[in-house]
Design an enzyme around this catalytic site. Sequence first.
Site, PDB file in Angstrom:
ATOM      1  N   ASP A 121     -12.207  -9.302   4.351  1.00  0.00           N
ATOM      2  CA  ASP A 121     -13.493  -9.294   3.627  1.00  0.00           C
ATOM      3  C   ASP A 121     -14.062 -10.708   3.591  1.00  0.00           C
ATOM      4  O   ASP A 121     -15.259 -10.924   3.765  1.00  0.00           O
ATOM      5  CB  ASP A 121     -13.321  -8.775   2.192  1.00  0.00           C
ATOM      6  CG  ASP A 121     -13.570  -7.270   2.093  1.00  0.00           C
ATOM      7  OD1 ASP A 121     -13.409  -6.578   3.126  1.00  0.00           O
ATOM      8  OD2 ASP A 121     -13.912  -6.788   0.993  1.00  0.00           O
ATOM      9  N   LYS A 156       3.289 -15.531   2.327  1.00  0.00           N
ATOM     10  CA  LYS A 156       3.475 -16.206   1.036  1.00  0.00           C
ATOM     11  C   LYS A 156       4.958 -16.513   0.929  1.00  0.00           C
ATOM     12  O   LYS A 156       5.667 -16.056   0.025  1.00  0.00           O
ATOM     13  CB  LYS A 156       2.976 -15.281  -0.093  1.00  0.00           C
ATOM     14  CG  LYS A 156       2.927 -15.909  -1.470  1.00  0.00           C
ATOM     15  CD  LYS A 156       1.804 -16.906  -1.645  1.00  0.00           C
ATOM     16  CE  LYS A 156       1.870 -17.537  -3.033  1.00  0.00           C
ATOM     17  NZ  LYS A 156       0.975 -18.702  -3.161  1.00  0.00           N
ATOM     18  N   ASP A 163      -6.228  -7.267   4.031  1.00  0.00           N
ATOM     19  CA  ASP A 163      -7.362  -6.598   3.375  1.00  0.00           C
ATOM     20  C   ASP A 163      -8.279  -7.649   2.756  1.00  0.00           C
ATOM     21  O   ASP A 163      -9.503  -7.609   2.925  1.00  0.00           O
ATOM     22  CB  ASP A 163      -6.826  -5.645   2.295  1.00  0.00           C
ATOM     23  CG  ASP A 163      -7.952  -4.941   1.559  1.00  0.00           C
ATOM     24  OD1 ASP A 163      -8.916  -4.512   2.223  1.00  0.00           O
ATOM     25  OD2 ASP A 163      -7.869  -4.823   0.319  1.00  0.00           O
ATOM     26  N   ASP A 194      -2.898 -18.301   0.265  1.00  0.00           N
ATOM     27  CA  ASP A 194      -3.902 -18.954  -0.589  1.00  0.00           C
ATOM     28  C   ASP A 194      -4.556 -20.123   0.151  1.00  0.00           C
ATOM     29  O   ASP A 194      -5.784 -20.292   0.128  1.00  0.00           O
ATOM     30  CB  ASP A 194      -3.300 -19.387  -1.939  1.00  0.00           C
ATOM     31  CG  ASP A 194      -1.984 -20.144  -1.798  1.00  0.00           C
ATOM     32  OD1 ASP A 194      -1.421 -20.196  -0.677  1.00  0.00           O
ATOM     33  OD2 ASP A 194      -1.520 -20.694  -2.816  1.00  0.00           O
ATOM     34  N   TYR A 234       0.826  -1.216   0.000  1.00  0.00           N
ATOM     35  CA  TYR A 234       0.000   0.000   0.000  1.00  0.00           C
ATOM     36  C   TYR A 234       0.860   1.266   0.000  1.00  0.00           C
ATOM     37  O   TYR A 234       0.436   2.316  -0.451  1.00  0.00           O
ATOM     38  CB  TYR A 234      -0.906   0.041   1.238  1.00  0.00           C
ATOM     39  CG  TYR A 234      -2.213  -0.681   1.084  1.00  0.00           C
ATOM     40  CD1 TYR A 234      -2.245  -2.029   0.750  1.00  0.00           C
ATOM     41  CD2 TYR A 234      -3.420  -0.022   1.289  1.00  0.00           C
ATOM     42  CE1 TYR A 234      -3.458  -2.706   0.624  1.00  0.00           C
ATOM     43  CE2 TYR A 234      -4.633  -0.684   1.172  1.00  0.00           C
ATOM     44  CZ  TYR A 234      -4.644  -2.026   0.836  1.00  0.00           C
ATOM     45  OH  TYR A 234      -5.839  -2.672   0.724  1.00  0.00           O
TER      46      TYR A 234
HETATM   47  C1  IPM Z   1     -10.354  -1.551   4.099  1.00  0.00           C
HETATM   48  C2  IPM Z   1     -10.604  -0.892   2.762  1.00  0.00           C
HETATM   49  C3  IPM Z   1      -9.453   0.061   2.496  1.00  0.00           C
HETATM   50  C4  IPM Z   1      -8.192  -0.765   2.358  1.00  0.00           C
HETATM   51  C5  IPM Z   1      -9.633   0.984   1.287  1.00  0.00           C
HETATM   52  C6  IPM Z   1     -10.911   1.773   1.364  1.00  0.00           C
HETATM   53  C7  IPM Z   1      -8.454   1.899   1.126  1.00  0.00           C
HETATM   54  O1  IPM Z   1     -10.763  -1.851   1.778  1.00  0.00           O
HETATM   55  O2  IPM Z   1     -10.270  -0.825   5.109  1.00  0.00           O
HETATM   56  O3  IPM Z   1     -10.238  -2.767   4.150  1.00  0.00           O
HETATM   57  O4  IPM Z   1      -7.895  -1.284   1.274  1.00  0.00           O
HETATM   58  O5  IPM Z   1      -7.488  -0.891   3.341  1.00  0.00           O
HETATM   59 MG    MG Z   2     -10.753  -3.838   2.480  1.00  0.00          MG
END
Ligand code: IPM
Ligand code: MG
Length: 361
Positions: free
Chosen positions: A252, A192, A248, A224, A142
């Site tokens: 999710d 990884k 990240d 993975d 990032y």
């Molecule tokens: C998160 C989001 C952020 C990230 C974005 C909005 C920059 O996806 O907080 O997980 O990638 O960290």
């Molecule tokens: Mg995210």
Amino acid sequence: MAHYRIALLPGDGIGVEVIGEAVRVLAAVGGRFDHSFEYSEDLVGGASIDAHGVALREETLEMCRAQDAVLFGAVGGPKWDDPAATVRPEQAILGLRKGLGLFANIRPVKMLPFLVDSTPLKRETVEAIDMVVLRELTGGIYFGEPQRRWEEGGQRHAVDTLAYSEEEVERIVRLGFETARGRRGLLTSVDKANILDTSRMWREITEEIASDYPDVTLEHRLVDACAMDLIRHPAWFDVIVTENMFGDILTDEASMLAGSMGMLPSASLGAAGSVGMYEPIHGTAPDIAGQGIANPAAMILSAALMLRYSLNLEAEAAVVEAAVSEVFAAGNLPADLAAAGSEPLGTEVLGELIAERVARG
Ligand code: IPM
Ligand code: MG
């Protein structure tokens, strides 16, 4: 009466709607426990781009540094979506993480009993899910340099850089061991290492730190395979620690295991003494923004994490968490969770019910 100063950064879309409910619930906490909360509000993300031409102003960052904690809604939306734009709403969140030194993102994922049938997986697979994902937040791909695009020989080229220092790895991994020590004692470090040098270094450092924590069981998983195991046997995991981009993606995925993104809070913390930031893990949900139907739970639960981690108010945090659980378990559900055919409740009504529950004790 204890007095706390909070930065309020609603952002865009449903961020604006849900943050108001966190404030409502905090007012109830204040009333019951004799605290007062003072808010300093500012624009971030798309709203700040429209007003000031940038997603995050230096003075906003300065304002945040002077508070006890930051509550953040969400940023982004179709209006600012041009991938070629140099000014983007997400820069607000990255700028706050970097500017406040928030290197650890804590995302608890726990199955709430009334959500067991809202997940895409089988009941017996998800029932016992109770994990914390610790994501490194200020390093990795990032922020690594160089990051740029250029043209050469009639071709477009681009480069991003994945870089970590020993110090950056050590502080998040130590937090992982500490967190595991206070829970079931299992730390899963995700990397990884079959491909990346940063991962091989991460693994080496993690092994060295492990000798300080003989009471914690350490395991390593490749990212993975970990993505697969999170679906196969999610209840196995206790604490997961990983670098920025792997975290990240895995967070999710993990959020879907627990039924709904609308339920999950997160905390971003820095070194002791720094200002923490609290935000729902969901985004701005442009498809439902402005309709008053967003689920306020993740934002309210983020305020609970703020009470716990930044303000040291554990009893108050637990009361808020219990109130959310009770209100939802009693069948008061927002649109993302209500069963087909039943009438969902709106953002404000849910916020009021939870605040009432908190106030009543
Ligand atoms: C998160 C989001 C952020 C990230 C974005 C909005 C920059 O996806 O907080 O997980 O990638 O960290
Ligand atoms: Mg995210």
